[in-house]
Design a protein around this motif. Structure first.
Motif, PDB file in Angstrom:
ATOM      1  N   PHE A 266      11.289   2.762  -3.331  1.00  0.00           N
ATOM      2  CA  PHE A 266      11.062   2.250  -4.682  1.00  0.00           C
ATOM      3  C   PHE A 266      12.214   1.330  -5.065  1.00  0.00           C
ATOM      4  O   PHE A 266      13.334   1.790  -5.242  1.00  0.00           O
ATOM      5  N   GLY A 267      11.958   0.032  -5.196  1.00  0.00           N
ATOM      6  CA  GLY A 267      12.964  -0.914  -5.662  1.00  0.00           C
ATOM      7  C   GLY A 267      13.039  -0.864  -7.173  1.00  0.00           C
ATOM      8  O   GLY A 267      12.077  -1.215  -7.849  1.00  0.00           O
TER       9      GLY A 267
ATOM     10  N   ILE B 277       7.552  -1.668  -4.368  1.00  0.00           N
ATOM     11  CA  ILE B 277       7.380  -0.501  -3.517  1.00  0.00           C
ATOM     12  C   ILE B 277       7.112  -0.987  -2.099  1.00  0.00           C
ATOM     13  O   ILE B 277       6.360  -1.946  -1.905  1.00  0.00           O
ATOM     14  N   VAL B 278       7.732  -0.322  -1.126  1.00  0.00           N
ATOM     15  CA  VAL B 278       7.446  -0.603   0.273  1.00  0.00           C
ATOM     16  C   VAL B 278       7.061   0.715   0.928  1.00  0.00           C
ATOM     17  O   VAL B 278       7.782   1.703   0.820  1.00  0.00           O
TER      18      VAL B 278
ATOM     19  N   GLY C 188       3.208  -3.055   0.828  1.00  0.00           N
ATOM     20  CA  GLY C 188       4.110  -3.102  -0.317  1.00  0.00           C
ATOM     21  C   GLY C 188       3.314  -3.308  -1.591  1.00  0.00           C
ATOM     22  O   GLY C 188       2.125  -3.637  -1.558  1.00  0.00           O
ATOM     23  N   ILE C 189       3.977  -3.093  -2.702  1.00  0.00           N
ATOM     24  CA  ILE C 189       3.345  -3.298  -4.003  1.00  0.00           C
ATOM     25  C   ILE C 189       4.373  -3.952  -4.923  1.00  0.00           C
ATOM     26  O   ILE C 189       5.502  -3.476  -5.026  1.00  0.00           O
ATOM     27  N   VAL C 190       3.966  -5.042  -5.576  1.00  0.00           N
ATOM     28  CA  VAL C 190       4.800  -5.710  -6.572  1.00  0.00           C
ATOM     29  C   VAL C 190       3.903  -6.061  -7.745  1.00  0.00           C
ATOM     30  O   VAL C 190       2.833  -6.637  -7.558  1.00  0.00           O
ATOM     31  N   ASP C 191       4.352  -5.722  -8.935  1.00  0.00           N
ATOM     32  CA  ASP C 191       3.599  -5.999 -10.165  1.00  0.00           C
ATOM     33  C   ASP C 191       2.156  -5.504 -10.082  1.00  0.00           C
ATOM     34  O   ASP C 191       1.225  -6.194 -10.519  1.00  0.00           O
TER      35      ASP C 191
ATOM     36  N   GLU D 164       2.868 -10.797   3.211  1.00  0.00           N
ATOM     37  CA  GLU D 164       3.419 -10.960   1.865  1.00  0.00           C
ATOM     38  C   GLU D 164       4.715 -10.167   1.698  1.00  0.00           C
ATOM     39  O   GLU D 164       5.648 -10.635   1.046  1.00  0.00           O
ATOM     40  N   VAL D 165       4.785  -8.992   2.302  1.00  0.00           N
ATOM     41  CA  VAL D 165       6.027  -8.209   2.257  1.00  0.00           C
ATOM     42  C   VAL D 165       7.124  -8.975   2.990  1.00  0.00           C
ATOM     43  O   VAL D 165       8.269  -9.051   2.528  1.00  0.00           O
ATOM     44  N   ASP D 166       6.762  -9.585   4.132  1.00  0.00           N
ATOM     45  CA  ASP D 166       7.739 -10.371   4.896  1.00  0.00           C
ATOM     46  C   ASP D 166       8.205 -11.583   4.090  1.00  0.00           C
ATOM     47  O   ASP D 166       9.393 -11.906   4.072  1.00  0.00           O
TER      48      ASP D 166
END
Length: 177
Positions: A85-86, A26-27, A112-115, A123-125
């Motif tokens: 939403f990826g 998610i971004v 952003g959100i991952v896992d 971290e998003v970059d």
């Protein structure tokens, strides 16, 4: 009337929660300053990569994230917010967002959100700079193939050298005979 309004809001929160749970990444973005043409271009790029782009009210997003256990995101939900939403590739939403933000300074990546982990801008970059899944697979397979190919070259080289030496010996014996 009031009950219907509450039900529609809860349905919207449920929709957001469903999208959050179904996303690999998610971004969260601030889209203020983008005109309609630019937003349409961004949506098209997301669509090509199977990334869903939505604009929701901050209160609805905040409630959905809180219900899913994400706390302390109040700072992120200030100002106009959009969410990408990826669905397939965890890096696709971040890549497209970062590339588009380079071309259009008005687009701001908030987080952003991952896992299930909330990411900082850095971290998003970093996620955006990762190679695509196909490139990573090719690199791993190339790394696995290199030792085998090296062994084959060594074995092939030894056989080739032996054949050359035997050929030279045969030629020498023909000349002396």
């Amino acid at each position: 009337m009031k009950e219907e309004k509450l039900q529609s809001k809860q349905a919207l929160v449920d929709e957001i929660k469903e999208n959050i749970q179904g996303a690999q990444s998610i971004v969260l973005l601030n889209y203020r300053g983008l005109n309609v043409e630019e937003v349409t271009e961004l949506r098209a790029k997301y669509r090509e990569a199977n990334v869903s782009y939505k604009v929701y009210k901050n209160t609805m997003m905040r409630r959905a994230f809180n219900e899913l256990g994400y706390k302390n995101l109040d700072e992120i939900f200030k100002g106009p917010s959009a969410i990408a939403f990826g669905k397939e590739d965890p890096a696709s939403a971040a890549k497209i967002s970062a590339e588009f933000a380079k071309e259009h300074e008005a687009l701001e990546i908030k987080s952003g959100i991952v896992d299930g982990k909330v990411l900082s801008l850095e971290e998003v970059d970093a996620l955006a700079k990762l190679p695509s899944k196909e490139v990573l697979i090719a690199q791993v397979l190339g790394g696995l193939n290199a030792p085998i190919q090296g062994l084959a070259n060594v074995l092939n080289g030894s056989i080739r050298s032996l054949a050359i030496v035997l050929q030279q010996i045969a030629e020498k014996q023909e000349q002396t005979a």
